[in-house]
Motif scaffolding. Structure first.
Motif, mmCIF file in Angstrom:
data_model
loop_
_atom_site.group_PDB
_atom_site.id
_atom_site.type_symbol
_atom_site.label_atom_id
_atom_site.label_comp_id
_atom_site.label_asym_id
_atom_site.label_seq_id
_atom_site.Cartn_x
_atom_site.Cartn_y
_atom_site.Cartn_z
ATOM 1 N N TYR A 20 -13.674 6.265 43.681
ATOM 2 C CA TYR A 20 -12.877 6.104 42.449
ATOM 3 C C TYR A 20 -13.121 7.190 41.396
ATOM 4 O O TYR A 20 -14.258 7.489 41.033
ATOM 5 C CB TYR A 20 -13.239 4.764 41.801
ATOM 6 N N CYS A 21 -12.005 7.708 40.893
ATOM 7 C CA CYS A 21 -12.064 8.598 39.727
ATOM 8 C C CYS A 21 -11.705 7.762 38.493
ATOM 9 O O CYS A 21 -11.269 6.606 38.619
ATOM 10 C CB CYS A 21 -11.055 9.729 39.893
ATOM 11 N N ALA A 22 -11.834 8.377 37.317
ATOM 12 C CA ALA A 22 -11.575 7.626 36.081
ATOM 13 C C ALA A 22 -10.104 7.216 35.967
ATOM 14 O O ALA A 22 -9.790 6.149 35.427
ATOM 15 C CB ALA A 22 -11.971 8.480 34.876
ATOM 16 N N GLY A 23 -9.198 8.047 36.490
ATOM 17 C CA GLY A 23 -7.761 7.734 36.399
ATOM 18 C C GLY A 23 -7.380 6.551 37.262
ATOM 19 O O GLY A 23 -6.560 5.714 36.862
ATOM 20 N N VAL A 24 -7.973 6.463 38.444
ATOM 21 C CA VAL A 24 -7.691 5.347 39.346
ATOM 22 C C VAL A 24 -8.315 4.058 38.797
ATOM 23 O O VAL A 24 -7.673 2.999 38.771
ATOM 24 C CB VAL A 24 -8.220 5.664 40.770
ATOM 25 N N ALA A 25 -9.554 4.159 38.336
ATOM 26 C CA ALA A 25 -10.220 2.975 37.773
ATOM 27 C C ALA A 25 -9.381 2.415 36.624
ATOM 28 O O ALA A 25 -9.181 1.197 36.496
ATOM 29 C CB ALA A 25 -11.622 3.354 37.285
ATOM 30 N N THR A 104 -0.126 6.126 33.782
ATOM 31 C CA THR A 104 -0.245 7.538 34.177
ATOM 32 C C THR A 104 -1.630 8.061 33.788
ATOM 33 O O THR A 104 -2.066 7.883 32.644
ATOM 34 C CB THR A 104 0.819 8.390 33.433
ATOM 35 N N CYS A 105 -2.301 8.712 34.726
ATOM 36 C CA CYS A 105 -3.618 9.272 34.409
ATOM 37 C C CYS A 105 -3.472 10.287 33.269
ATOM 38 O O CYS A 105 -2.573 11.139 33.298
ATOM 39 C CB CYS A 105 -4.196 9.969 35.642
ATOM 40 N N PRO A 106 -4.361 10.235 32.282
ATOM 41 C CA PRO A 106 -4.269 11.205 31.169
ATOM 42 C C PRO A 106 -4.297 12.660 31.641
ATOM 43 O O PRO A 106 -3.754 13.535 30.966
ATOM 44 C CB PRO A 106 -5.503 10.877 30.324
ATOM 45 N N LEU A 107 -4.885 12.916 32.796
ATOM 46 C CA LEU A 107 -4.933 14.300 33.276
ATOM 47 C C LEU A 107 -3.596 14.716 33.886
ATOM 48 O O LEU A 107 -3.290 15.908 33.970
ATOM 49 C CB LEU A 107 -6.072 14.470 34.287
ATOM 50 N N VAL A 108 -2.789 13.747 34.303
ATOM 51 C CA VAL A 108 -1.420 14.047 34.742
ATOM 52 C C VAL A 108 -0.545 14.232 33.498
ATOM 53 O O VAL A 108 0.283 15.143 33.433
ATOM 54 C CB VAL A 108 -0.874 12.917 35.646
ATOM 55 N N GLN A 172 -0.048 20.414 40.935
ATOM 56 C CA GLN A 172 -0.393 19.000 41.164
ATOM 57 C C GLN A 172 -1.908 18.889 40.960
ATOM 58 O O GLN A 172 -2.646 19.858 41.195
ATOM 59 C CB GLN A 172 -0.002 18.688 42.614
ATOM 60 N N THR A 173 -2.380 17.730 40.538
ATOM 61 C CA THR A 173 -3.808 17.594 40.198
ATOM 62 C C THR A 173 -4.729 17.456 41.409
ATOM 63 O O THR A 173 -5.941 17.555 41.267
ATOM 64 C CB THR A 173 -4.020 16.340 39.322
ATOM 65 N N THR A 174 -4.146 17.192 42.582
ATOM 66 C CA THR A 174 -4.990 16.825 43.730
ATOM 67 C C THR A 174 -4.926 17.833 44.877
ATOM 68 O O THR A 174 -5.131 17.483 46.028
ATOM 69 C CB THR A 174 -4.583 15.431 44.264
ATOM 70 N N LEU A 175 -4.657 19.089 44.559
ATOM 71 C CA LEU A 175 -4.539 20.102 45.619
ATOM 72 C C LEU A 175 -5.894 20.652 46.039
ATOM 73 O O LEU A 175 -6.905 20.424 45.371
ATOM 74 C CB LEU A 175 -3.676 21.260 45.112
ATOM 75 N N ILE A 202 -5.846 21.169 38.467
ATOM 76 C CA ILE A 202 -6.536 20.375 39.506
ATOM 77 C C ILE A 202 -7.666 19.651 38.779
ATOM 78 O O ILE A 202 -8.490 20.280 38.115
ATOM 79 C CB ILE A 202 -7.069 21.271 40.640
ATOM 80 N N CYS A 203 -7.673 18.340 38.882
ATOM 81 C CA CYS A 203 -8.542 17.565 37.983
ATOM 82 C C CYS A 203 -10.009 17.637 38.404
ATOM 83 O O CYS A 203 -10.341 18.028 39.522
ATOM 84 C CB CYS A 203 -8.069 16.118 37.932
ATOM 85 N N TYR A 204 -10.870 17.215 37.477
ATOM 86 C CA TYR A 204 -12.317 17.255 37.707
ATOM 87 C C TYR A 204 -12.694 16.475 38.965
ATOM 88 O O TYR A 204 -13.575 16.878 39.730
ATOM 89 C CB TYR A 204 -13.065 16.662 36.477
ATOM 90 N N ALA A 205 -12.025 15.326 39.192
ATOM 91 C CA ALA A 205 -12.401 14.449 40.313
ATOM 92 C C ALA A 205 -12.084 15.124 41.645
ATOM 93 O O ALA A 205 -12.892 15.094 42.585
ATOM 94 C CB ALA A 205 -11.664 13.118 40.196
ATOM 95 N N THR A 206 -10.904 15.744 41.718
ATOM 96 C CA THR A 206 -10.527 16.463 42.937
ATOM 97 C C THR A 206 -11.512 17.599 43.184
ATOM 98 O O THR A 206 -12.018 17.777 44.296
ATOM 99 C CB THR A 206 -9.092 17.027 42.775
ATOM 100 N N GLN A 207 -11.807 18.354 42.145
ATOM 101 C CA GLN A 207 -12.708 19.505 42.296
ATOM 102 C C GLN A 207 -14.098 19.053 42.734
ATOM 103 O O GLN A 207 -14.696 19.628 43.642
ATOM 104 C CB GLN A 207 -12.817 20.269 40.971
ATOM 105 N N GLY A 274 -11.895 9.293 49.212
ATOM 106 C CA GLY A 274 -10.949 9.840 48.249
ATOM 107 C C GLY A 274 -11.039 9.138 46.906
ATOM 108 O O GLY A 274 -11.691 8.089 46.766
ATOM 109 N N ALA A 275 -10.345 9.705 45.920
ATOM 110 C CA ALA A 275 -10.437 9.212 44.541
ATOM 111 C C ALA A 275 -9.781 7.846 44.347
ATOM 112 O O ALA A 275 -9.961 7.213 43.306
ATOM 113 C CB ALA A 275 -9.813 10.228 43.594
ATOM 114 N N SER A 276 -9.012 7.380 45.338
ATOM 115 C CA SER A 276 -8.372 6.068 45.187
ATOM 116 C C SER A 276 -9.043 4.997 46.055
ATOM 117 O O SER A 276 -8.467 3.932 46.278
ATOM 118 C CB SER A 276 -6.884 6.190 45.547
HETATM 119 FE FE1 SF4 Z 1 -6.443 11.407 37.374
HETATM 120 FE FE2 SF4 Z 1 -7.538 13.187 39.018
HETATM 121 FE FE3 SF4 Z 1 -7.855 10.627 39.468
HETATM 122 FE FE4 SF4 Z 1 -5.461 11.746 39.828
HETATM 123 S S1 SF4 Z 1 -7.320 12.157 40.994
HETATM 124 S S2 SF4 Z 1 -5.894 9.787 38.826
HETATM 125 S S3 SF4 Z 1 -5.480 13.257 38.156
HETATM 126 S S4 SF4 Z 1 -8.643 11.756 37.653
#
Ligand code: SF4
Length: 316
Positions: A20-25, A104-108, A172-175, A202-207, A274-276
Protein backbone atom coordinates in the motif's frame (compact mmCIF):
# COMPACT_ATOMS: atom_id res chain seq x y z
CA UNK A 1 7.80 -30.91 -6.76
CA UNK A 2 10.07 -28.72 -4.67
CA UNK A 3 12.57 -30.39 -2.35
CA UNK A 4 11.90 -29.21 1.21
CA UNK A 5 14.63 -31.23 2.94
CA UNK A 6 17.21 -28.39 3.19
CA UNK A 7 15.18 -25.43 4.43
CA UNK A 8 18.11 -23.38 5.73
CA UNK A 9 19.64 -23.16 2.25
CA UNK A 10 16.68 -21.17 1.07
CA UNK A 11 15.84 -17.57 1.74
CA UNK A 12 13.49 -14.76 0.84
CA UNK A 13 14.68 -11.24 0.02
CA UNK A 14 11.73 -9.09 1.04
CA UNK A 15 11.52 -5.69 -0.65
CA UNK A 16 10.86 -2.56 1.40
CA UNK A 17 8.96 -0.43 0.77
CA UNK A 18 6.25 -2.61 -0.77
CA UNK A 19 2.46 -2.79 -0.76
CA UNK A 20 0.00 0.00 0.00
CA UNK A 21 0.99 3.54 -0.88
CA UNK A 22 -0.55 6.61 0.76
CA UNK A 23 -2.89 7.22 -2.22
CA UNK A 24 -4.33 3.72 -2.13
CA UNK A 25 -4.70 3.72 1.66
CA UNK A 26 -6.60 7.02 1.36
CA UNK A 27 -8.85 5.76 -1.46
CA UNK A 28 -9.84 2.61 0.44
CA UNK A 29 -10.41 4.60 3.65
CA UNK A 30 -12.53 7.06 1.65
CA UNK A 31 -14.98 4.35 0.59
CA UNK A 32 -15.08 2.90 4.12
CA UNK A 33 -15.71 6.33 5.65
CA UNK A 34 -18.39 7.13 3.06
CA UNK A 35 -20.15 3.85 3.94
CA UNK A 36 -19.91 4.73 7.64
CA UNK A 37 -21.32 8.26 7.18
CA UNK A 38 -23.88 7.78 4.40
CA UNK A 39 -24.64 4.05 4.69
CA UNK A 40 -24.80 1.46 1.90
CA UNK A 41 -24.94 1.52 -1.00
CA UNK A 42 -22.05 3.76 -1.94
CA UNK A 43 -21.37 3.78 -5.67
CA UNK A 44 -17.77 3.69 -6.81
CA UNK A 45 -16.83 4.64 -10.35
CA UNK A 46 -14.34 2.02 -11.60
CA UNK A 47 -12.22 -0.17 -9.36
CA UNK A 48 -11.27 2.14 -6.47
CA UNK A 49 -7.73 0.70 -6.78
CA UNK A 50 -6.54 -2.04 -9.11
CA UNK A 51 -6.78 -4.99 -6.75
CA UNK A 52 -9.48 -7.66 -6.84
CA UNK A 53 -9.22 -8.54 -3.13
CA UNK A 54 -9.75 -4.91 -2.12
CA UNK A 55 -12.67 -4.47 -4.52
CA UNK A 56 -14.38 -7.68 -3.33
CA UNK A 57 -14.00 -6.79 0.35
CA UNK A 58 -15.51 -3.32 -0.25
CA UNK A 59 -18.37 -4.92 -2.19
CA UNK A 60 -19.16 -7.04 0.86
CA UNK A 61 -19.36 -3.85 2.96
CA UNK A 62 -21.88 -2.26 0.58
CA UNK A 63 -19.90 -0.60 -2.20
CA UNK A 64 -21.34 -0.94 -5.70
CA UNK A 65 -18.82 -0.64 -8.52
CA UNK A 66 -20.00 0.95 -11.77
CA UNK A 67 -18.28 1.80 -15.03
CA UNK A 68 -19.93 5.19 -15.56
CA UNK A 69 -21.75 7.80 -13.50
CA UNK A 70 -24.84 7.22 -15.69
CA UNK A 71 -25.20 3.87 -13.87
CA UNK A 72 -25.54 5.65 -10.50
CA UNK A 73 -29.12 6.44 -9.39
CA UNK A 74 -29.93 10.18 -9.29
CA UNK A 75 -29.04 11.77 -5.95
CA UNK A 76 -26.88 8.85 -4.74
CA UNK A 77 -23.30 9.07 -3.43
CA UNK A 78 -20.47 8.26 -5.83
CA UNK A 79 -16.76 7.93 -5.11
CA UNK A 80 -14.23 8.59 -7.87
CA UNK A 81 -11.26 6.22 -7.85
CA UNK A 82 -7.62 6.95 -6.94
CA UNK A 83 -6.71 7.08 -10.65
CA UNK A 84 -8.53 10.39 -11.15
CA UNK A 85 -11.25 11.55 -13.52
CA UNK A 86 -11.68 14.14 -16.24
CA UNK A 87 -13.64 17.35 -15.43
CA UNK A 88 -16.37 16.01 -17.72
CA UNK A 89 -17.09 13.26 -15.19
CA UNK A 90 -17.55 15.84 -12.41
CA UNK A 91 -19.99 17.72 -14.66
CA UNK A 92 -21.91 14.52 -15.43
CA UNK A 93 -22.18 13.78 -11.70
CA UNK A 94 -23.42 17.30 -10.95
CA UNK A 95 -26.03 16.99 -13.70
CA UNK A 96 -27.37 13.82 -12.08
CA UNK A 97 -27.38 15.51 -8.70
CA UNK A 98 -24.91 12.97 -7.29
CA UNK A 99 -23.01 13.54 -4.08
CA UNK A 100 -19.46 13.16 -5.46
CA UNK A 101 -16.53 12.21 -3.25
CA UNK A 102 -13.23 12.44 -5.06
CA UNK A 103 -10.62 9.86 -3.98
CA UNK A 104 -8.17 10.87 -6.71
CA UNK A 105 -4.66 10.52 -5.30
CA UNK A 106 -3.23 13.99 -4.59
CA UNK A 107 -0.18 13.04 -6.66
CA UNK A 108 -2.44 12.42 -9.68
CA UNK A 109 -4.19 15.74 -9.00
CA UNK A 110 -0.75 17.38 -9.14
CA UNK A 111 -0.30 16.01 -12.71
CA UNK A 112 -3.81 17.25 -13.61
CA UNK A 113 -2.84 20.76 -12.50
CA UNK A 114 0.38 20.63 -14.53
CA UNK A 115 -1.67 19.62 -17.61
CA UNK A 116 -4.06 22.54 -17.13
CA UNK A 117 -1.17 24.99 -16.67
CA UNK A 118 0.78 23.80 -19.74
CA UNK A 119 -2.41 23.85 -21.84
CA UNK A 120 -3.22 27.38 -20.67
CA UNK A 121 0.28 28.46 -21.71
CA UNK A 122 -0.27 27.06 -25.20
CA UNK A 123 1.87 23.92 -25.02
CA UNK A 124 1.30 20.69 -26.91
CA UNK A 125 1.56 18.15 -24.08
CA UNK A 126 3.02 14.71 -24.72
CA UNK A 127 1.67 12.48 -21.96
CA UNK A 128 3.84 9.39 -21.50
CA UNK A 129 1.58 6.57 -20.40
CA UNK A 130 -0.53 3.59 -21.34
CA UNK A 131 -3.34 4.45 -23.71
CA UNK A 132 -6.66 3.38 -22.19
CA UNK A 133 -5.42 3.29 -18.56
CA UNK A 134 -7.88 5.11 -16.28
CA UNK A 135 -5.27 7.54 -14.99
CA UNK A 136 -4.25 8.46 -18.55
CA UNK A 137 -7.89 8.96 -19.56
CA UNK A 138 -8.40 11.23 -16.53
CA UNK A 139 -5.26 13.28 -17.17
CA UNK A 140 -5.95 13.58 -20.92
CA UNK A 141 -9.42 14.81 -20.06
CA UNK A 142 -7.98 17.85 -18.27
CA UNK A 143 -7.03 19.39 -21.62
CA UNK A 144 -8.10 17.01 -24.41
CA UNK A 145 -7.28 19.45 -27.22
CA UNK A 146 -3.69 19.83 -26.04
CA UNK A 147 -2.64 16.29 -25.09
CA UNK A 148 -1.22 13.42 -27.14
CA UNK A 149 -0.52 10.13 -25.36
CA UNK A 150 2.77 8.43 -26.21
CA UNK A 151 3.73 4.96 -24.99
CA UNK A 152 7.53 5.01 -24.95
CA UNK A 153 10.74 5.81 -26.88
CA UNK A 154 9.37 4.54 -30.23
CA UNK A 155 6.36 6.87 -30.08
CA UNK A 156 8.62 9.70 -28.89
CA UNK A 157 10.71 9.28 -32.03
CA UNK A 158 7.76 9.66 -34.39
CA UNK A 159 5.08 11.75 -32.68
CA UNK A 160 4.03 14.83 -34.67
CA UNK A 161 3.60 18.12 -32.80
CA UNK A 162 2.01 21.42 -33.75
CA UNK A 163 4.98 23.62 -32.88
CA UNK A 164 8.35 22.03 -31.89
CA UNK A 165 9.18 25.13 -29.81
CA UNK A 166 6.11 24.72 -27.64
CA UNK A 167 6.13 21.10 -26.41
CA UNK A 168 5.87 19.83 -22.83
CA UNK A 169 5.88 16.34 -21.37
CA UNK A 170 4.04 14.78 -18.46
CA UNK A 171 3.74 11.15 -17.39
CA UNK A 172 1.50 8.60 -15.74
CA UNK A 173 2.51 8.20 -12.08
CA UNK A 174 3.17 4.45 -12.20
CA UNK A 175 5.61 4.01 -15.10
CA UNK A 176 9.05 2.45 -15.16
CA UNK A 177 11.48 5.18 -14.06
CA UNK A 178 14.19 3.98 -16.47
CA UNK A 179 11.93 3.67 -19.50
CA UNK A 180 10.44 7.10 -18.89
CA UNK A 181 13.93 8.60 -18.67
CA UNK A 182 14.72 7.00 -22.04
CA UNK A 183 11.49 8.38 -23.55
CA UNK A 184 12.20 11.89 -22.29
CA UNK A 185 15.76 11.69 -23.68
CA UNK A 186 14.35 11.00 -27.16
CA UNK A 187 11.94 13.92 -26.80
CA UNK A 188 14.72 16.27 -25.68
CA UNK A 189 16.79 15.27 -28.69
CA UNK A 190 13.91 16.11 -31.02
CA UNK A 191 12.59 19.17 -29.16
CA UNK A 192 15.48 21.02 -27.48
CA UNK A 193 13.07 23.51 -25.89
CA UNK A 194 10.97 20.72 -24.35
CA UNK A 195 9.28 21.91 -21.13
CA UNK A 196 9.31 19.53 -18.15
CA UNK A 197 7.01 19.24 -15.13
CA UNK A 198 8.41 21.06 -12.06
CA UNK A 199 8.95 17.72 -10.28
CA UNK A 200 8.79 14.06 -11.22
CA UNK A 201 5.31 12.80 -12.15
CA UNK A 202 6.27 9.20 -11.34
CA UNK A 203 5.24 9.12 -7.71
CA UNK A 204 7.40 8.40 -4.67
CA UNK A 205 5.69 5.02 -4.10
CA UNK A 206 6.36 3.79 -7.64
CA UNK A 207 9.97 4.96 -7.47
CA UNK A 208 10.63 3.42 -4.05
CA UNK A 209 9.06 0.04 -4.93
CA UNK A 210 11.06 -0.11 -8.15
CA UNK A 211 14.28 0.87 -6.34
CA UNK A 212 13.77 -1.90 -3.76
CA UNK A 213 13.04 -4.61 -6.31
CA UNK A 214 16.02 -3.47 -8.37
CA UNK A 215 18.25 -3.77 -5.33
CA UNK A 216 17.34 -7.40 -4.65
CA UNK A 217 16.86 -8.73 -8.18
CA UNK A 218 20.49 -9.44 -9.06
CA UNK A 219 20.65 -11.85 -6.09
CA UNK A 220 17.26 -13.47 -6.74
CA UNK A 221 16.74 -16.68 -8.72
CA UNK A 222 13.12 -15.68 -9.05
CA UNK A 223 11.12 -12.60 -8.03
CA UNK A 224 7.45 -12.84 -7.10
CA UNK A 225 5.38 -9.66 -7.32
CA UNK A 226 2.03 -9.82 -5.56
CA UNK A 227 -0.44 -7.73 -7.55
CA UNK A 228 -3.26 -7.76 -10.08
CA UNK A 229 -2.66 -7.97 -13.83
CA UNK A 230 -4.44 -4.62 -14.38
CA UNK A 231 -2.25 -2.86 -11.79
CA UNK A 232 0.23 -0.77 -13.76
CA UNK A 233 2.74 -0.35 -10.95
CA UNK A 234 2.70 -4.10 -10.14
CA UNK A 235 3.31 -5.07 -13.78
CA UNK A 236 6.20 -2.57 -13.90
CA UNK A 237 7.78 -4.28 -10.88
CA UNK A 238 7.96 -7.57 -12.82
CA UNK A 239 9.64 -5.78 -15.74
CA UNK A 240 12.08 -3.94 -13.46
CA UNK A 241 13.02 -7.21 -11.71
CA UNK A 242 13.84 -8.88 -15.02
CA UNK A 243 15.81 -5.86 -16.28
CA UNK A 244 17.76 -5.79 -13.00
CA UNK A 245 18.91 -9.39 -13.40
CA UNK A 246 16.36 -11.65 -11.69
CA UNK A 247 16.45 -15.20 -13.06
CA UNK A 248 12.69 -15.03 -13.56
CA UNK A 249 9.82 -12.88 -12.33
CA UNK A 250 6.11 -13.58 -11.94
CA UNK A 251 3.04 -11.57 -11.06
CA UNK A 252 0.92 -13.37 -8.43
CA UNK A 253 -2.68 -12.28 -7.92
CA UNK A 254 -2.82 -14.17 -4.62
CA UNK A 255 -1.35 -17.28 -3.03
CA UNK A 256 -3.95 -19.44 -4.80
CA UNK A 257 -2.29 -18.53 -8.09
CA UNK A 258 1.26 -19.37 -6.99
CA UNK A 259 3.01 -22.21 -8.79
CA UNK A 260 5.49 -24.61 -7.17
CA UNK A 261 7.30 -24.95 -10.51
CA UNK A 262 8.51 -21.35 -10.08
CA UNK A 263 10.64 -22.51 -7.15
CA UNK A 264 12.36 -25.41 -8.93
CA UNK A 265 16.14 -25.12 -8.54
CA UNK A 266 15.94 -21.80 -6.69
CA UNK A 267 17.59 -20.79 -3.43
CA UNK A 268 16.79 -17.09 -3.24
CA UNK A 269 13.32 -15.74 -3.88
CA UNK A 270 12.72 -11.99 -4.12
CA UNK A 271 9.29 -10.90 -2.92
CA UNK A 272 7.43 -7.62 -3.23
CA UNK A 273 3.92 -6.29 -3.79
CA UNK A 274 2.36 -3.48 -5.80
CA UNK A 275 1.05 -0.23 -4.34
CA UNK A 276 -2.56 -1.47 -4.37
CA UNK A 277 -1.88 -4.73 -2.50
CA UNK A 278 -2.90 -5.19 1.14
CA UNK A 279 -0.35 -6.86 3.46
CA UNK A 280 -2.54 -9.92 3.97
CA UNK A 281 -1.96 -11.06 0.37
CA UNK A 282 1.81 -10.77 0.64
CA UNK A 283 1.82 -12.48 4.05
CA UNK A 284 0.02 -15.48 2.56
CA UNK A 285 2.69 -15.83 -0.12
CA UNK A 286 5.36 -15.50 2.56
CA UNK A 287 3.72 -18.34 4.49
CA UNK A 288 3.54 -20.44 1.32
CA UNK A 289 7.25 -19.86 0.75
CA UNK A 290 8.04 -20.87 4.35
CA UNK A 291 6.07 -24.07 3.81
CA UNK A 292 8.39 -24.77 0.87
CA UNK A 293 11.52 -24.27 2.95
CA UNK A 294 12.14 -20.55 2.39
CA UNK A 295 12.06 -19.62 6.06
CA UNK A 296 14.93 -17.18 6.26
CA UNK A 297 13.68 -13.68 5.44
CA UNK A 298 16.00 -10.76 4.79
CA UNK A 299 14.52 -7.29 4.29
CA UNK A 300 16.09 -5.24 1.47
CA UNK A 301 15.16 -1.63 2.10
CA UNK A 302 15.56 1.08 -0.52
CA UNK A 303 13.75 3.92 1.26
CA UNK A 304 11.76 4.94 4.32
CA UNK A 305 8.20 6.13 3.70
CA UNK A 306 6.16 8.42 5.93
CA UNK A 307 3.69 9.77 3.40
CA UNK A 308 0.08 10.19 4.52
CA UNK A 309 -2.84 11.88 2.78
CA UNK A 310 -5.88 13.26 4.60
CA UNK A 311 -9.34 12.09 3.51
CA UNK A 312 -11.23 14.18 0.92
CA UNK A 313 -12.52 17.37 2.50
CA UNK A 314 -16.22 16.43 2.29
CA UNK A 315 -15.50 13.39 4.51
CA UNK A 316 -13.38 15.06 7.17
FE1 SF4 B 1 -0.83 7.95 -5.60
FE2 SF4 B 1 1.43 6.85 -6.44
FE3 SF4 B 1 -0.23 5.45 -4.98
FE4 SF4 B 1 -0.88 6.07 -7.49
S1 SF4 B 1 0.79 4.74 -6.82
S2 SF4 B 1 -2.21 6.18 -5.69
S3 SF4 B 1 0.05 8.12 -7.64
S4 SF4 B 1 0.88 7.32 -4.30
Amino acid sequence: MTDTTTPTARRVLLAAPRGYCAGVARAVATVEKALEIHGAPIYVRHEIVHNKYVVESLKRKGAVFVEETTAVPEGATVVFSAHGVAPLVHRQAAKRNLRAIDATCPLVTKVHKEAVRFARDGYHILLIGHEGHEEVIGTSGQAPEHITVIGGPEDAATVQVRNPAKVAWLSQTTLSVDETTATVAVLKERFPRLASPPSDDICYATQNRQAAVKQLSADADVVLVVGSANSSNSVRLVEVALEAGAGAAHLVENVGHSDEAWLDGTHTVGLTSGASVPDVLLDQVLTWLAEHGYREVEVVRAAEEHQHFALPRNLQ
